[in-house]
Write a protein that holds these residues in place. Structure first.
Motif, mmCIF file in Angstrom:
data_model
loop_
_atom_site.group_PDB
_atom_site.id
_atom_site.type_symbol
_atom_site.label_atom_id
_atom_site.label_comp_id
_atom_site.label_asym_id
_atom_site.label_seq_id
_atom_site.Cartn_x
_atom_site.Cartn_y
_atom_site.Cartn_z
ATOM 1 N N THR A 37 -68.666 -12.505 -41.945
ATOM 2 C CA THR A 37 -67.523 -12.719 -42.833
ATOM 3 C C THR A 37 -66.707 -11.453 -43.082
ATOM 4 O O THR A 37 -65.624 -11.525 -43.657
ATOM 5 C CB THR A 37 -67.990 -13.286 -44.186
ATOM 6 O OG1 THR A 37 -68.911 -12.366 -44.805
ATOM 7 C CG2 THR A 37 -68.683 -14.629 -43.997
ATOM 8 N N GLU A 38 -67.216 -10.300 -42.632
ATOM 9 C CA GLU A 38 -66.475 -9.048 -42.826
ATOM 10 C C GLU A 38 -65.083 -9.119 -42.215
ATOM 11 O O GLU A 38 -64.105 -8.635 -42.793
ATOM 12 C CB GLU A 38 -67.266 -7.884 -42.223
ATOM 13 C CG GLU A 38 -66.576 -6.527 -42.350
ATOM 14 C CD GLU A 38 -66.363 -6.102 -43.796
ATOM 15 O OE1 GLU A 38 -65.426 -5.317 -44.044
ATOM 16 O OE2 GLU A 38 -67.122 -6.563 -44.674
ATOM 17 N N SER A 39 -64.972 -9.742 -41.042
ATOM 18 C CA SER A 39 -63.663 -9.832 -40.379
ATOM 19 C C SER A 39 -62.693 -10.692 -41.189
ATOM 20 O O SER A 39 -61.479 -10.464 -41.159
ATOM 21 C CB SER A 39 -63.813 -10.410 -38.971
ATOM 22 O OG SER A 39 -64.339 -11.733 -39.014
ATOM 23 N N TYR A 40 -63.207 -11.662 -41.934
ATOM 24 C CA TYR A 40 -62.366 -12.499 -42.784
ATOM 25 C C TYR A 40 -61.817 -11.688 -43.947
ATOM 26 O O TYR A 40 -60.694 -11.910 -44.397
ATOM 27 C CB TYR A 40 -63.160 -13.696 -43.315
ATOM 28 C CG TYR A 40 -63.554 -14.705 -42.269
ATOM 29 C CD1 TYR A 40 -62.842 -15.890 -42.121
ATOM 30 C CD2 TYR A 40 -64.634 -14.468 -41.419
ATOM 31 C CE1 TYR A 40 -63.207 -16.830 -41.149
ATOM 32 C CE2 TYR A 40 -64.993 -15.402 -40.457
ATOM 33 C CZ TYR A 40 -64.280 -16.568 -40.320
ATOM 34 O OH TYR A 40 -64.638 -17.486 -39.354
ATOM 35 N N LEU A 45 -72.634 -21.319 -43.282
ATOM 36 C CA LEU A 45 -71.482 -20.520 -42.874
ATOM 37 C C LEU A 45 -70.326 -21.419 -42.448
ATOM 38 O O LEU A 45 -69.180 -21.224 -42.894
ATOM 39 C CB LEU A 45 -71.872 -19.585 -41.727
ATOM 40 C CG LEU A 45 -70.721 -18.808 -41.083
ATOM 41 C CD1 LEU A 45 -70.123 -17.810 -42.072
ATOM 42 C CD2 LEU A 45 -71.215 -18.083 -39.825
ATOM 43 N N ASN A 46 -70.602 -22.403 -41.614
ATOM 44 C CA ASN A 46 -69.542 -23.274 -41.114
ATOM 45 C C ASN A 46 -68.900 -24.086 -42.233
ATOM 46 O O ASN A 46 -67.670 -24.251 -42.271
ATOM 47 C CB ASN A 46 -70.103 -24.209 -40.035
ATOM 48 C CG ASN A 46 -70.409 -23.475 -38.748
ATOM 49 O OD1 ASN A 46 -69.847 -22.425 -38.471
ATOM 50 N ND2 ASN A 46 -71.310 -24.022 -37.949
ATOM 51 N N ILE A 47 -69.720 -24.597 -43.137
ATOM 52 C CA ILE A 47 -69.186 -25.376 -44.259
ATOM 53 C C ILE A 47 -68.297 -24.501 -45.141
ATOM 54 O O ILE A 47 -67.203 -24.910 -45.557
ATOM 55 C CB ILE A 47 -70.341 -25.996 -45.071
ATOM 56 C CG1 ILE A 47 -71.022 -27.093 -44.245
ATOM 57 C CG2 ILE A 47 -69.835 -26.556 -46.401
ATOM 58 C CD1 ILE A 47 -72.329 -27.585 -44.831
ATOM 59 N N ALA A 48 -68.757 -23.285 -45.428
ATOM 60 C CA ALA A 48 -67.973 -22.380 -46.264
ATOM 61 C C ALA A 48 -66.647 -22.020 -45.596
ATOM 62 O O ALA A 48 -65.582 -22.026 -46.239
ATOM 63 C CB ALA A 48 -68.780 -21.121 -46.562
ATOM 64 N N VAL A 49 -66.688 -21.713 -44.296
ATOM 65 C CA VAL A 49 -65.459 -21.354 -43.577
ATOM 66 C C VAL A 49 -64.498 -22.544 -43.530
ATOM 67 O O VAL A 49 -63.277 -22.383 -43.696
ATOM 68 C CB VAL A 49 -65.791 -20.863 -42.148
ATOM 69 C CG1 VAL A 49 -64.520 -20.735 -41.314
ATOM 70 C CG2 VAL A 49 -66.498 -19.516 -42.203
ATOM 71 N N ASN A 50 -65.019 -23.744 -43.330
ATOM 72 C CA ASN A 50 -64.162 -24.928 -43.297
ATOM 73 C C ASN A 50 -63.464 -25.147 -44.637
ATOM 74 O O ASN A 50 -62.263 -25.474 -44.676
ATOM 75 C CB ASN A 50 -64.981 -26.167 -42.925
ATOM 76 C CG ASN A 50 -65.387 -26.187 -41.461
ATOM 77 O OD1 ASN A 50 -64.876 -25.416 -40.657
ATOM 78 N ND2 ASN A 50 -66.326 -27.048 -41.113
ATOM 79 N N ASP A 84 -62.346 -17.974 -52.456
ATOM 80 C CA ASP A 84 -63.083 -16.791 -52.027
ATOM 81 C C ASP A 84 -64.205 -17.211 -51.082
ATOM 82 O O ASP A 84 -65.081 -18.005 -51.464
ATOM 83 C CB ASP A 84 -63.655 -16.064 -53.240
ATOM 84 C CG ASP A 84 -64.296 -14.745 -52.859
ATOM 85 O OD1 ASP A 84 -65.464 -14.777 -52.402
ATOM 86 O OD2 ASP A 84 -63.644 -13.703 -53.005
ATOM 87 N N LEU A 85 -64.188 -16.699 -49.851
ATOM 88 C CA LEU A 85 -65.169 -17.112 -48.847
ATOM 89 C C LEU A 85 -66.587 -16.721 -49.254
ATOM 90 O O LEU A 85 -67.537 -17.494 -49.048
ATOM 91 C CB LEU A 85 -64.826 -16.503 -47.484
ATOM 92 C CG LEU A 85 -65.770 -16.844 -46.333
ATOM 93 C CD1 LEU A 85 -65.906 -18.358 -46.154
ATOM 94 C CD2 LEU A 85 -65.285 -16.192 -45.038
ATOM 95 N N ASP A 86 -66.755 -15.555 -49.849
ATOM 96 C CA ASP A 86 -68.092 -15.138 -50.281
ATOM 97 C C ASP A 86 -68.637 -16.066 -51.365
ATOM 98 O O ASP A 86 -69.828 -16.410 -51.361
ATOM 99 C CB ASP A 86 -68.068 -13.698 -50.782
ATOM 100 C CG ASP A 86 -67.921 -12.692 -49.656
ATOM 101 O OD1 ASP A 86 -68.465 -12.954 -48.566
ATOM 102 O OD2 ASP A 86 -67.255 -11.659 -49.847
ATOM 103 N N ASP A 87 -67.765 -16.483 -52.291
ATOM 104 C CA ASP A 87 -68.198 -17.412 -53.331
ATOM 105 C C ASP A 87 -68.606 -18.756 -52.724
ATOM 106 O O ASP A 87 -69.593 -19.370 -53.146
ATOM 107 C CB ASP A 87 -67.082 -17.629 -54.356
ATOM 108 C CG ASP A 87 -66.845 -16.414 -55.245
ATOM 109 O OD1 ASP A 87 -67.714 -15.513 -55.259
ATOM 110 O OD2 ASP A 87 -65.790 -16.361 -55.913
ATOM 111 N N ALA A 140 -72.867 -22.511 -51.053
ATOM 112 C CA ALA A 140 -73.560 -23.264 -50.005
ATOM 113 C C ALA A 140 -75.043 -22.896 -49.967
ATOM 114 O O ALA A 140 -75.915 -23.771 -49.864
ATOM 115 C CB ALA A 140 -72.904 -22.997 -48.653
ATOM 116 N N PHE A 141 -75.351 -21.609 -50.078
ATOM 117 C CA PHE A 141 -76.746 -21.182 -50.058
ATOM 118 C C PHE A 141 -77.483 -21.615 -51.317
ATOM 119 O O PHE A 141 -78.683 -21.911 -51.265
ATOM 120 C CB PHE A 141 -76.826 -19.665 -49.891
ATOM 121 C CG PHE A 141 -76.953 -19.219 -48.460
ATOM 122 C CD1 PHE A 141 -78.185 -18.900 -47.927
ATOM 123 C CD2 PHE A 141 -75.835 -19.147 -47.645
ATOM 124 C CE1 PHE A 141 -78.310 -18.504 -46.593
ATOM 125 C CE2 PHE A 141 -75.930 -18.756 -46.317
ATOM 126 C CZ PHE A 141 -77.187 -18.434 -45.779
#
Length: 212
Positions: free
Chosen positions: A115-118, A182-187, A197-200, A205-206
């Motif tokens: 997720t760093e690249s995001y 990861l995929n669910i969060a990115v979607n 916020d992608l990290d949130d 998800a976790f």
């Protein structure tokens, strides 16, 4: 003694020069590959993935078809080339986590390498994610590549636990769940146009995996 030392010194210099040439070639290849990928991505966004052929990509890049295919085996790989190495990056990050940390936390933190690249280039990451989500061939190829992550990450998890049980299903199940998170969060992040916020989202998800 001086005569005996000269060949050794020459061999060392030769080896160093060879390593330098290899490094230079690798750097040059990576730079060219990156430029080709950028041209391909821009063309896909303008024309649509399905309409663009490898010949179109080669022409837009100013190289021959065979040259383009030396860098990317398919037009899908021109978009998804970076995905190949991410499984190893996550696995290395898992191995680097504190020994006493639980696997779920180790996996969550290890996914920061993806997720760093995001975080660094959210606009580009959003455009890439949209292209993948809107293109069935790219979505399928992404999942295919991620299937290769699971055993690699699972092995890293197994090494943290009981290395005498490399075939235990637990690490593989946890690795698969982490990739799905990861995929669910990115979607969801993509569907929000990057406003969430992608990290949130990944944390949420976790959290759903925690025992209740």
């Amino acid at each position: 003694m001086r005569r005996a030392c000269r060949p050794v010194r020459s061999a060392c210099l030769s080896g160093a020069a060879g390593a330098a040439r290899t490094s230079t070639r690798d750097i040059a290849r990576t730079a060219i590959q990156s430029e080709l990928a950028k041209v391909a991505f821009d063309l896909f966004r303008r024309e649509g993935f399905e309409k663009v052929t490898v010949n179109d990509l080669a022409a837009a890049s100013g190289v021959s078809r065979s040259t383009f295919l030396r860098y990317f085996g398919s037009k899908e790989d021109a978009v998804l080339g970076a995905v190949d190495g991410q499984g190893e990056q996550v696995a290395d990050a898992v191995r680097a986590r504190p020994a006493g940390e639980d696997d779920r936390t180790a996996l969550r933190r290890a996914l920061d390498t993806v997720t760093e690249s995001y975080r660094q280039a959210p606009d580009g990451a959003l455009a890439m994610s949209r292209l993948i989500m809107e293109t069935p061939a790219l979505g399928a190829r992404t999942l295919e590549k991620q299937n290769g992550w699971r055993p690699v990450i699972a092995q890293a998890l197994a090494e943290r636990g009981d290395p005498s049980r490399p075939t235990a299903l637990g690490p593989l199940v946890r690795a698969a769940a982490a990739v799905d998170c990861l995929n669910i969060a990115v979607n969801h992040w993509t569907a929000s146009d990057g406003h969430l916020d992608l990290d949130d989202l990944l944390d949420e998800a976790f959290a759903a995996l925690a025992p209740r």
